[in-house]
Design a protein around this motif. Structure first.
Motif, PDB file in Angstrom:
ATOM      1  N   TYR A 159      53.194  42.476  40.568  1.00 39.73           N
ATOM      2  CA  TYR A 159      53.009  41.212  41.274  1.00 39.73           C
ATOM      3  C   TYR A 159      54.021  40.192  40.767  1.00 39.73           C
ATOM      4  CZ  TYR A 159      50.398  37.607  43.775  1.00 39.73           C
ATOM      5  OH  TYR A 159      50.020  36.622  44.642  1.00 39.73           O
ATOM      6  N   ALA A 160      54.620  39.455  41.686  1.00 34.78           N
ATOM      7  CA  ALA A 160      55.756  38.602  41.346  1.00 34.78           C
ATOM      8  C   ALA A 160      55.371  37.226  40.816  1.00 34.78           C
ATOM      9  CB  ALA A 160      56.656  38.433  42.578  1.00 34.78           C
ATOM     10  N   SER A 161      54.084  36.934  40.731  1.00 37.42           N
ATOM     11  CA  SER A 161      53.673  35.613  40.278  1.00 37.42           C
ATOM     12  C   SER A 161      52.678  35.727  39.128  1.00 37.42           C
ATOM     13  CB  SER A 161      53.067  34.833  41.444  1.00 37.42           C
ATOM     14  OG  SER A 161      52.773  33.508  41.058  1.00 37.42           O
ATOM     15  N   GLU A 162      52.154  34.587  38.739  1.00 32.27           N
ATOM     16  CA  GLU A 162      51.229  34.513  37.608  1.00 32.27           C
ATOM     17  C   GLU A 162      49.917  35.238  37.917  1.00 32.27           C
ATOM     18  OE1 GLU A 162      48.487  31.068  35.449  1.00 32.27           O
ATOM     19  OE2 GLU A 162      50.091  30.527  36.837  1.00 32.27           O
ATOM     20  N   VAL A 163      49.469  36.064  36.973  1.00 36.47           N
ATOM     21  CA  VAL A 163      48.198  36.772  37.091  1.00 36.47           C
ATOM     22  C   VAL A 163      47.347  36.444  35.867  1.00 36.47           C
ATOM     23  CG1 VAL A 163      47.024  38.993  37.253  1.00 36.47           C
ATOM     24  CG2 VAL A 163      49.201  38.650  38.443  1.00 36.47           C
ATOM     25  N   THR A 164      46.211  35.829  36.093  1.00 36.28           N
ATOM     26  CA  THR A 164      45.274  35.509  35.020  1.00 36.28           C
ATOM     27  C   THR A 164      44.108  36.484  35.071  1.00 36.28           C
ATOM     28  OG1 THR A 164      45.832  33.156  35.131  1.00 36.28           O
ATOM     29  CG2 THR A 164      43.763  33.747  34.048  1.00 36.28           C
ATOM     30  N   VAL A 165      43.717  37.006  33.934  1.00 33.89           N
ATOM     31  CA  VAL A 165      42.614  37.956  33.863  1.00 33.89           C
ATOM     32  C   VAL A 165      41.436  37.296  33.154  1.00 33.89           C
ATOM     33  CG1 VAL A 165      41.843  40.219  33.065  1.00 33.89           C
ATOM     34  CG2 VAL A 165      44.211  39.897  33.799  1.00 33.89           C
ATOM     35  N   ILE A 166      40.264  37.368  33.782  1.00 37.64           N
ATOM     36  CA  ILE A 166      39.040  36.851  33.180  1.00 37.64           C
ATOM     37  C   ILE A 166      38.099  38.020  32.918  1.00 37.64           C
ATOM     38  CG2 ILE A 166      37.024  35.371  33.475  1.00 37.64           C
ATOM     39  CD1 ILE A 166      38.632  33.580  35.266  1.00 37.64           C
ATOM     40  N   LEU A 167      37.711  38.199  31.681  1.00 36.86           N
ATOM     41  CA  LEU A 167      36.717  39.209  31.334  1.00 36.86           C
ATOM     42  C   LEU A 167      35.334  38.588  31.427  1.00 36.86           C
ATOM     43  CD1 LEU A 167      35.879  42.006  30.233  1.00 36.86           C
ATOM     44  CD2 LEU A 167      36.101  41.035  27.934  1.00 36.86           C
ATOM     45  N   ALA A 168      34.537  39.048  32.371  1.00 40.89           N
ATOM     46  CA  ALA A 168      33.157  38.575  32.507  1.00 40.89           C
ATOM     47  C   ALA A 168      32.271  39.478  31.662  1.00 40.89           C
ATOM     48  CB  ALA A 168      32.732  38.598  33.970  1.00 40.89           C
ATOM     49  N   ASP A 169      32.088  39.109  30.409  1.00 42.60           N
ATOM     50  CA  ASP A 169      31.334  39.912  29.450  1.00 42.60           C
ATOM     51  C   ASP A 169      29.842  39.657  29.640  1.00 42.60           C
ATOM     52  OD1 ASP A 169      30.281  41.294  27.358  1.00 42.60           O
ATOM     53  OD2 ASP A 169      31.553  40.396  25.816  1.00 42.60           O
ATOM     54  N   ASN A 170      29.153  40.654  30.170  1.00 39.23           N
ATOM     55  CA  ASN A 170      27.739  40.491  30.517  1.00 39.23           C
ATOM     56  C   ASN A 170      26.831  40.934  29.367  1.00 39.23           C
ATOM     57  OD1 ASN A 170      25.503  41.688  33.126  1.00 39.23           O
ATOM     58  ND2 ASN A 170      25.537  39.752  32.051  1.00 39.23           N
TER      59      ASN A 170
ATOM     60  N   ALA B 143      48.726  47.489  43.623  1.00 39.83           N
ATOM     61  CA  ALA B 143      47.486  47.045  44.258  1.00 39.83           C
ATOM     62  C   ALA B 143      47.404  45.532  44.430  1.00 39.83           C
ATOM     63  CB  ALA B 143      46.281  47.566  43.472  1.00 39.83           C
ATOM     64  N   PRO B 144      47.621  44.715  43.386  1.00 37.42           N
ATOM     65  CA  PRO B 144      47.518  43.257  43.594  1.00 37.42           C
ATOM     66  C   PRO B 144      48.488  42.743  44.653  1.00 37.42           C
ATOM     67  CG  PRO B 144      47.462  43.769  41.256  1.00 37.42           C
ATOM     68  CD  PRO B 144      47.841  45.040  41.964  1.00 37.42           C
ATOM     69  N   ARG B 145      49.722  43.249  44.632  1.00 32.96           N
ATOM     70  CA  ARG B 145      50.713  42.790  45.610  1.00 32.96           C
ATOM     71  C   ARG B 145      50.302  43.155  47.024  1.00 32.96           C
ATOM     72  NH1 ARG B 145      55.272  45.394  47.570  1.00 32.96           N
ATOM     73  NH2 ARG B 145      55.180  46.958  45.920  1.00 32.96           N
ATOM     74  N   HIS B 146      49.818  44.385  47.213  1.00 30.07           N
ATOM     75  CA  HIS B 146      49.420  44.813  48.554  1.00 30.07           C
ATOM     76  C   HIS B 146      48.192  44.050  49.050  1.00 30.07           C
ATOM     77  CE1 HIS B 146      51.624  48.970  48.715  1.00 30.07           C
ATOM     78  NE2 HIS B 146      52.436  47.928  48.575  1.00 30.07           N
ATOM     79  N   LEU B 147      47.241  43.795  48.163  1.00 33.94           N
ATOM     80  CA  LEU B 147      46.053  43.056  48.567  1.00 33.94           C
ATOM     81  C   LEU B 147      46.400  41.632  49.010  1.00 33.94           C
ATOM     82  CD1 LEU B 147      43.427  44.159  45.894  1.00 33.94           C
ATOM     83  CD2 LEU B 147      43.273  44.537  48.355  1.00 33.94           C
TER      84      LEU B 147
END
Length: 243
Positions: A101-112, A172-176
């Motif tokens: 993906y060509a831009s910023e990607v932030t990942v959030i872990l939702a720890d349940n 996958a992120p780019r295609h979505l």
């Protein structure tokens, strides 16, 4: 139009099934009575036939338009829902970090409410893969609670939700996002296909792959014939952020 063609095809299929099965119903009537005979045959043949015919034609008719935005640059957030996933989470984050993906990607872990080292393993994997990771802890059990907590931290126009055992393809992120930005303005969600990594190990994994490659796409294409592409649980959906 595609939706109504699929409905018409399914109704025609069911009508033909009723005509062909009349001798069977007559024979069964002698044993069970007419109402029971019709109920039995409907549950065994008519209803399953309609359920299969409708999405089958929907899948055949579905032709998604080409991407109008092949290389999107809109910032994106990926939410990973996890509970006691320290063993598999590292590879999942590594796959996210390897996307194109060509831009910023932030990942959030939702720890349940994990009671193992899920958060620590995630942070280590994020450092190794150069991933911008935010850990959000939600002690109340339930995936929906974890996702809702993570959603309050989303600041990007788009977000993708995945499970901790999902390994995203690098494209996958780019295609979505390309599909979402190329869709009509009122499209709010799309979803990706699911493949089984160990599909050749045994019969259950082969069946799971077949479900992912045939049944699930069909169920997604059916509603999109009536309105717009949609999403379903378990298929790492991508949404327009409400913020």
């Amino acid at each position: 139009m595609k939706f109504w063609l699929s409905v018409l095809f399914a109704l025609s299929w069911t009508d033909a099934s009723v005509w062909i099965s009349l001798p069977w119903i007559q024979d069964l009537t002698r044993l069970t009575g007419e109402p029971a005979a019709w109920i039995i045959v409907s549950l065994v043949a008519f209803l399953p036939g309609f359920v299969v015919a409708f999405p089958s034609l929907s899948l055949l008719l579905d032709r998604q338009p080409p991407f109008r935005v092949p290389d999107p640059v809109t910032p994106l957030t990926i939410i990973v829902a996890a509970r006691n996933e320290q063993d598999g989470l590292r590879e999942a984050i590594r796959c996210i970090g390897g996307n194109d993906y060509a831009s910023e990607v932030t990942v959030i872990l939702a720890d349940n409410g994990s009671d193992d080292a899920t958060a620590r393993f995630a942070n280590v994997a994020a450092i190794e893969s150069d991933v911008d990771l935010l850990v959000v802890r939600q002690p109340v059990p339930g995936k929906s609670n974890a996702l809702n907590s993570a959603l309050t931290h989303v600041t990007t126009p788009y977000l993708i939700t995945v499970d901790a055992d999902t390994l995203l393809h690098r494209k996958a992120p780019r295609h979505l996002i390309s599909r979402l930005e190329s869709a009509p303005a009122d499209t709010v969600a799309v979803a990706g296909a699911v493949l089984v990594r160990n599909s050749r190990i045994n019969l259950p994994t082969r069946m799971q792959e077949w479900t992912g490659c045939s049944g699930c796409p069909a169920s997604c294409c059916s509603p999109s014939s009536a309105t717009r592409p949609w999403s379903r649980s378990g298929r790492w959906p991508c949404f327009r952020s409400p913020w």
